[in-house]
Design a protein around this motif. Structure first.
Motif, PDB file in Angstrom:
ATOM      1  N   HIS A   1       0.858  -1.179   0.000  1.00 61.26           N
ATOM      2  CA  HIS A   1       0.000   0.000   0.000  1.00 61.26           C
ATOM      3  C   HIS A   1       0.899   1.236   0.000  1.00 61.26           C
ATOM      4  O   HIS A   1       2.013   1.207   0.550  1.00 61.26           O
TER       5      HIS A   1
ATOM      6  N   ARG B   1      -6.319  -8.326   2.483  1.00 62.27           N
ATOM      7  CA  ARG B   1      -7.561  -9.095   2.552  1.00 62.27           C
ATOM      8  C   ARG B   1      -7.259 -10.525   2.109  1.00 62.27           C
ATOM      9  O   ARG B   1      -6.203 -10.806   1.568  1.00 62.27           O
TER      10      ARG B   1
ATOM     11  N   THR C   1      -4.416  -3.644   2.289  1.00 62.81           N
ATOM     12  CA  THR C   1      -5.175  -2.624   3.016  1.00 62.81           C
ATOM     13  C   THR C   1      -4.215  -1.517   3.452  1.00 62.81           C
ATOM     14  O   THR C   1      -3.001  -1.620   3.272  1.00 62.81           O
ATOM     15  N   LYS C   2      -4.760  -0.481   4.055  1.00 63.41           N
ATOM     16  CA  LYS C   2      -3.923   0.602   4.560  1.00 63.41           C
ATOM     17  C   LYS C   2      -3.108   0.176   5.773  1.00 63.41           C
ATOM     18  O   LYS C   2      -2.111   0.802   6.121  1.00 63.41           O
TER      19      LYS C   2
END
Length: 398
Positions: A179, A331, A337-338
């Motif tokens: 990310h 996920r 994800t962040k």
């Protein structure tokens, strides 16, 4: 008296060992594991081998079930109609079922001069060949690591932490999997270590010479040692044996990991392409797919329909030298994800714990086959399939 069912596992990496161990939970199954090396290679530690902090080797006696026959050799051909394999030593071994777990290695670089002057790092032999070259280079020598993925990041960090002058050539993006927030944190850590990071359109390697690396924007970097971590490929054994493969050479299977050509051939690990939608090549996926491939074979022996495989991801753990690391969460479908963690020594200890845990899991499955079923689940995968998962392909042989 019924004869035993003969199962051959080709490849003694993470997936192959897990599959072989899982098969021993059923009586009446004879398991033969064929691998070209006499010791297990901790591939996730190869950058440590190059840096000198680990040899990346584990004795198979620690991780392989006692009931598995271990053969040090290389399979050169699979005769699917004849249900046998030929080895480099000239042997021919018959099977009732075959698990194809040949793994992956360095892709042949297409960049001029790279094959001759750059050092890959994806196999034990690659890393062992590179280590004395790095050791022999003067402490002030410029080292160039090509490839901005996890292997490139870990290798650059490992060497820079030792005081080496390292340039990491990433191509367009540093840590493309990460990310953006995690990517910035990694870049900051690399800067702390003194690594020069080159990324963007101009940071693509166009040529490698004995002592330079040339980039697309015209820059020419001095490089006493060039380390190539860009790109992976799989062995061409399946294709050479007349089995259906994807564009990269991975064995095409259905969702039960069974070859689309032959119900007695099952694939596991980096060399498998279920439904032509393979999961990411990684230790993380191999540790989950291996036992499921074993279960597919056991189901067929029992006359039952095998379950569809299911592999989910938690993210990626990357070491940034011996004193730092990062965990990028994801996920189950492997989309990031962040959320991430980067916190010096504790994260380095966590990464070390992950490496040790992997060997522990292999040894647990060896002692108690069938005990490890705690893989993650990607429940969204089915929506991505072009047809019903597990559907038998026309032309299969029994």
């Amino acid at each position: 008296m019924a004869r035993n069912t003969e199962v051959i596992v080709i490849g003694g990496g993470y997936a192959g060992v897990m599959a072989a161990n899982r098969l021993t939970k059923r009586e009446g199954v004879t398991v033969t594991l064929i691998n070209p090396r006499a010791q297990f290679v901790e591939r996730i530690r190869l950058h440590q081998l190059v840096g000198g902090s680990d040899d990346a080797l584990v004795d198979y006696q620690r991780i392989l079930a006692r009931g598995v026959r271990f053969v040090v050799d290389t399979v050169t051909r699979i005769d699917a109609p004849g249900r046998s394999v030929t080895t480099a030593s000239g042997g021919i071994l018959a099977y009732d079922y075959l698990i194809y777990a040949v793994g992956s290695g360095s892709g042949e670089p297409s960049v001029p001069g790279a094959a001759e002057h750059a050092y890959p790092i994806s196999t034990l032999e690659d890393a062992q060949r590179l280590r004395p070259v790095v050791d022999a280079a003067p402490a002030s020598a410029a080292l160039t690591v090509v490839g901005g993925g996890s292997t490139g990041i870990e290798t650059a960090s490992e060497l820079a932490e030792q005081g080496r002058k390292v340039t990491l050539v990433c191509g367009r993006t540093l840590g493309a999997y990460l990310h953006p927030h995690a990517r910035r944190a990694v870049a900051e850590r690399l800067a702390e270590l003194g690594v020069t990071v080159l990324e963007g359109g101009g940071a693509t390697v166009t040529a490698v010479t004995r002592d330079t690396v040339r980039l697309a924007d015209g820059r020419e970097l001095p490089s006493a040692v060039t380390i190539w971590t860009a790109g992976f490929a799989v062995p061409d054994l399946a294709a050479r044996s007349g089995l259906s493969t994807d564009a990269l050479g991975r064995l095409l299977t259905d969702e039960t990991l069974t070859s689309v050509d032959d119900v007695r051939i099952v694939a596991a690990g980096d060399s498998a392409a279920p439904s032509d939608l393979p999961v990411r090549m990684s230790c993380q996926s191999a540790m989950q797919i291996g036992p499921q491939a074993g279960e597919t074979v056991l189901a067929r022996i029992a006359g039952k329909r095998p379950a569809d495989f299911n592999v989910g991801f938690f993210g990626q753990c990357i070491s940034l030298g011996r004193r730092a690391g990062i965990v990028q969460y994801a996920r189950r479908d492997d989309s990031v994800t962040k959320a991430f963690l980067l916190n010096g020594r504790p994260l380095a200890m966590l990464k070390e714990g992950v490496c040790k845990s992997t060997v522990w899991q292999l040894s647990q499955e060896a002692r108690h086959p069938g005990v490890l079923n705690l893989w993650f689940k990607d429940r969204a995968r089915r929506k991505s399939l072009p047809a019903r998962a597990g559907e038998a392909a026309p032309g299969r042989t029994a």
